[in-house]
Design a protein around this motif. Structure first.
Motif, PDB file in Angstrom:
ATOM      1  N   PRO B  18       0.756  -1.256   0.005  1.00  0.00           N
ATOM      2  CA  PRO B  18       0.144   0.080  -0.022  1.00  0.00           C
ATOM      3  C   PRO B  18       0.946   1.287   0.077  1.00  0.00           C
ATOM      4  O   PRO B  18       0.246   2.187  -0.424  1.00  0.00           O
ATOM      5  CB  PRO B  18      -1.004  -0.169   1.311  1.00  0.00           C
ATOM      6  CG  PRO B  18      -0.233  -1.103   2.221  1.00  0.00           C
ATOM      7  CD  PRO B  18       0.461  -2.043   1.244  1.00  0.00           C
ATOM      8  N   MET B  19       2.085   1.193   0.506  1.00  0.00           N
ATOM      9  CA  MET B  19       2.995   2.499   0.556  1.00  0.00           C
ATOM     10  C   MET B  19       3.797   2.536  -0.287  1.00  0.00           C
ATOM     11  O   MET B  19       4.727   3.388  -0.706  1.00  0.00           O
ATOM     12  CB  MET B  19       3.334   2.655   2.030  1.00  0.00           C
ATOM     13  CG  MET B  19       2.605   2.900   3.031  1.00  0.00           C
ATOM     14  SD  MET B  19       1.627   4.506   2.877  1.00  0.00           S
ATOM     15  CE  MET B  19       2.790   5.527   3.061  1.00  0.00           C
ATOM     16  N   LYS B  20       3.967   1.618  -1.607  1.00  0.00           N
ATOM     17  CA  LYS B  20       4.512   1.609  -2.772  1.00  0.00           C
ATOM     18  C   LYS B  20       4.194   2.780  -3.315  1.00  0.00           C
ATOM     19  O   LYS B  20       3.108   3.093  -3.520  1.00  0.00           O
ATOM     20  CB  LYS B  20       4.682   0.248  -3.501  1.00  0.00           C
ATOM     21  CG  LYS B  20       5.491   0.251  -4.526  1.00  0.00           C
ATOM     22  CD  LYS B  20       5.426  -1.148  -5.421  1.00  0.00           C
ATOM     23  CE  LYS B  20       6.773  -1.128  -6.238  1.00  0.00           C
ATOM     24  NZ  LYS B  20       6.747  -2.482  -6.770  1.00  0.00           N
ATOM     25  N   ARG B  21       5.554   3.559  -3.998  1.00  0.00           N
ATOM     26  CA  ARG B  21       5.262   4.893  -4.403  1.00  0.00           C
ATOM     27  C   ARG B  21       4.647   4.604  -6.080  1.00  0.00           C
ATOM     28  O   ARG B  21       5.062   3.713  -6.493  1.00  0.00           O
ATOM     29  CB  ARG B  21       6.542   5.764  -4.563  1.00  0.00           C
ATOM     30  CG  ARG B  21       7.157   6.099  -3.308  1.00  0.00           C
ATOM     31  CD  ARG B  21       8.424   6.784  -3.293  1.00  0.00           C
ATOM     32  NE  ARG B  21       9.185   6.251  -4.375  1.00  0.00           N
ATOM     33  CZ  ARG B  21      10.392   6.885  -4.621  1.00  0.00           C
ATOM     34  NH1 ARG B  21      10.881   8.085  -4.182  1.00  0.00           N
ATOM     35  NH2 ARG B  21      11.357   6.213  -5.731  1.00  0.00           N
ATOM     36  N   LEU B  61       5.382  10.866  -4.577  1.00  0.00           N
ATOM     37  CA  LEU B  61       4.630  11.340  -3.453  1.00  0.00           C
ATOM     38  C   LEU B  61       3.391  10.654  -3.344  1.00  0.00           C
ATOM     39  O   LEU B  61       2.388  10.714  -2.364  1.00  0.00           O
ATOM     40  CB  LEU B  61       4.482  12.579  -3.456  1.00  0.00           C
ATOM     41  CG  LEU B  61       5.902  13.582  -3.402  1.00  0.00           C
ATOM     42  CD1 LEU B  61       5.359  15.396  -3.359  1.00  0.00           C
ATOM     43  CD2 LEU B  61       6.722  13.307  -1.998  1.00  0.00           C
ATOM     44  N   VAL B  62       3.158   9.753  -4.320  1.00  0.00           N
ATOM     45  CA  VAL B  62       1.704   9.143  -4.107  1.00  0.00           C
ATOM     46  C   VAL B  62       1.775   7.857  -3.794  1.00  0.00           C
ATOM     47  O   VAL B  62       2.558   6.938  -4.449  1.00  0.00           O
ATOM     48  CB  VAL B  62       1.028   9.347  -5.600  1.00  0.00           C
ATOM     49  CG1 VAL B  62      -0.227   8.496  -5.431  1.00  0.00           C
ATOM     50  CG2 VAL B  62       0.958  10.554  -6.309  1.00  0.00           C
ATOM     51  N   PRO B  63       1.247   7.514  -2.701  1.00  0.00           N
ATOM     52  CA  PRO B  63       1.332   6.038  -2.479  1.00  0.00           C
ATOM     53  C   PRO B  63       0.111   5.094  -2.954  1.00  0.00           C
ATOM     54  O   PRO B  63      -0.830   5.645  -3.276  1.00  0.00           O
ATOM     55  CB  PRO B  63       1.083   6.102  -0.804  1.00  0.00           C
ATOM     56  CG  PRO B  63       0.107   7.170  -0.709  1.00  0.00           C
ATOM     57  CD  PRO B  63       0.564   8.153  -1.879  1.00  0.00           C
ATOM     58  N   VAL B  65      -1.960   3.018  -2.120  1.00  0.00           N
ATOM     59  CA  VAL B  65      -3.335   3.034  -1.552  1.00  0.00           C
ATOM     60  C   VAL B  65      -4.116   4.017  -2.131  1.00  0.00           C
ATOM     61  O   VAL B  65      -5.366   3.911  -2.203  1.00  0.00           O
ATOM     62  CB  VAL B  65      -2.897   2.891   0.038  1.00  0.00           C
ATOM     63  CG1 VAL B  65      -2.487   4.443   0.555  1.00  0.00           C
ATOM     64  CG2 VAL B  65      -4.353   2.695   0.826  1.00  0.00           C
ATOM     65  N   GLN B  66      -3.654   5.220  -2.518  1.00  0.00           N
ATOM     66  CA  GLN B  66      -4.586   6.005  -3.054  1.00  0.00           C
ATOM     67  C   GLN B  66      -4.794   6.050  -4.628  1.00  0.00           C
ATOM     68  O   GLN B  66      -5.266   6.693  -5.141  1.00  0.00           O
ATOM     69  CB  GLN B  66      -3.833   7.360  -2.689  1.00  0.00           C
ATOM     70  CG  GLN B  66      -3.847   7.885  -1.163  1.00  0.00           C
ATOM     71  CD  GLN B  66      -3.222   9.043  -0.935  1.00  0.00           C
ATOM     72  OE1 GLN B  66      -2.711   9.779  -1.805  1.00  0.00           O
ATOM     73  NE2 GLN B  66      -3.373   9.482   0.222  1.00  0.00           N
TER      74      GLN B  66
END
Lengths: 267, 220
Positions: B18-21, B61-63, B65-66
């Protein structure tokens, strides 16, 4: 990269679900635009092992609205939203100008008003909230709190409880007779951003508000304001006020800050 | 984390941390390697820019998860646009490693800044380029970005020429259409009148003569 660390990430789509998550007794780190948290996580620095993504709450918290003589910004409004909003550009030009100083246009599309407030980052806009005497809205499952900005960010410490979420900020719109100012100035080794409001009446300063922020601190120059208020604007007063401001901010020389403010605001 | 989103108009379904850029998702998982991942942990190089739901964003800057339900557009889908030709030319001529390394970001920003509502009044080519550079070719880049952002007279001429061509073609086709209409009268009427009205008219035409015939017959 710390992607292998055990990590819980949730992405609720409703504010009430997000607040319920925050209220579960665990320590969650809210993630809004990711401008601080994502690089920190990628570098393997501590971000907590529970991350609450707020991206899904944009329909509820991404807005710029005008209520009478107050402007209300949702916590997930980005700095780009603020800079582009006609209402902000027309009624709070100092805020629109400050928003454009927050990094590159792409960065402005990610960084959010609420995120910057919650961690007191992007010091660029903090002086604006200070002189506008803004009110920060916080929500939790227990209810709702409105905290004056001066109390929300006192001595660099953010007044947000772990179970609370910053949901909006409200600011007054100064009357047209008050001139608005925002600028960035080099003060020795530091780059400072300054915001001010000034109202003149027959050469006399009727009202004045001035605040200066750097990456590390935010100072509302109340002593300088008191000195200037009700006095005729003349060189001797400016010199006296500069000395007070320099002392108040703890910088080498406040001349450029004050002269920029007075010349720009009164031009 | 399982995610479904869209990249350059195509659906993508991935299982990623989920926190992969986003920049790493694009390069590692989707093999879209034109988006440059040279950002450090503390500084975005400006090379990783993409469009996310029509917003220009740094993909570093976008993880992940978003990304759910998001629409991503990368430089691969934009770089060949004619409108970006001046930027491509200036980047090809540049010998500055800093500027050329963020070519993908410059092209995406160039495209984004030509979109309605993207630019704030007062913003110019330097704002679109975002990061100033001391290199000798930077002025050429600024000039190229200005060209991209400003509608050129040449473009207007080309548009006018195209309009004239279309008009000529239309004029050339016009007699043929008339000829077709003349040979097939009924379909031509159908095109002009709404269906219901045409149908009613047909009914009226069909019924009226019959009645007359019947009346005539009755009189006889």
């Amino acid at each position: 990269m710390s992607g292998s660390a055990p990590l819980a990430v949730v992405a609720p789509q409703l504010l009430e679900d997000a607040l319920a998550t925050l209220a579960d007794g665990q320590r969650w780190t809210p993630l809004a635009g990711g401008t601080e948290l994502v690089p920190r996580h990628h570098a393997g620095r501590a971000t907590g092992d529970r991350i609450l993504s707020l991206h899904g709450l944009r329909p509820e918290l991404r807005f710029v609205a005008l209520f009478g003589e107050r402007m209300k910004l949702g916590a997930l409004a980005t700095f780009r939203d603020v800079a582009r909003a006609t209402a902000v550009r027309e009624r709070l030009p100092m805020l629109a100008r400050a928003a454009l100083h927050v990094g590159s246009p792409a960065f402005q599309h990610r960084a959010t008003i609420g995120g910057a407030l919650a961690i007191a980052a992007n010091g660029v806009t903090l002086p604006v909230w200070s002189v506008l005497e803004a009110t920060v809205e916080l929500r939790s499952t227990a209810g709702f709190r409105r905290v004056p900005f001066a109390r929300f960010l006192a001595n660099g410490v953010v007044d947000r409880r772990p179970e609370e979420l910053v949901t909006a900020i409200q600011a007054m719109i100064p009357p047209p007779r008050m001139r608005q100012y925002f600028g960035t100035v080099e003060t020795g080794t530091k780059r400072a951003s300054a915001a001010g409001l000034i109202e003149m009446e027959r050469g006399v300063i009727k009202d004045v508000r001035f605040a200066v922020g750097t990456a590390a601190s935010l100072v509302r120059a109340t002593r300088t304001e008191e000195l200037l208020r009700g006095r005729k604007l003349e060189p001797a007063l400016v010199a006296e006020a500069t000395a007070t401001l320099t002392d108040e901010l703890g910088i080498d020389d406040g001349t450029s800050l004050l002269t920029e403010f007075l010349s720009q605001a009164l031009s | 984390m399982k995610l479904s989103f869209e990249v350059n108009g195509r659906a993508a379904s991935l299982d990623v941390p989920p926190m992969k850029r986003l920049v790493d998702v694009l390069r590692d998982d989707l093999r879209l390697t034109e988006t440059n991942g040279s950002c450090t942990d503390d500084t975005c190089s400006g090379a990783c820019l993409v469009l996310m739901d029509d917003d220009l964003v740094p993909s570093c800057l976008v993880p992940a998860v978003q990304l759910e339900n998001a629409s991503i557009v990368t430089v691969e889908a934009l770089a060949k646009q004619d409108a970006l030709a001046p930027l491509r030319k200036a980047l090809a001529a540049s010998s500055c490693p800093a500027c050329t390394s963020r070519a993908s970001g410059i092209l995406v920003a160039g495209h984004a800044f030509t979109q309605p509502d993207m630019r704030v009044p007062g913003e110019d080519a330097r704002t679109a380029l975002a990061i100033p550079c001391d290199c000798a070719g930077y002025d050429a880049l600024v000039a190229a970005m200005t060209e991209v952002l400003t509608p050129r007279p040449a473009k207007k001429k080309a548009k006018r020429a195209a309009t004239r061509k279309t008009a000529k073609r239309a004029a050339a086709r016009a007699p043929r259409r008339v000829a077709r209409k003349a040979s097939k009268k009924k379909p031509a009427k159908k095109k002009v009148a709404p269906r219901k009205t045409a149908a009613k008219k047909k009914v009226a035409r069909k019924t009226t003569p019959k009645k007359k015939v019947a009346k005539k017959g009755a009189r006889r």
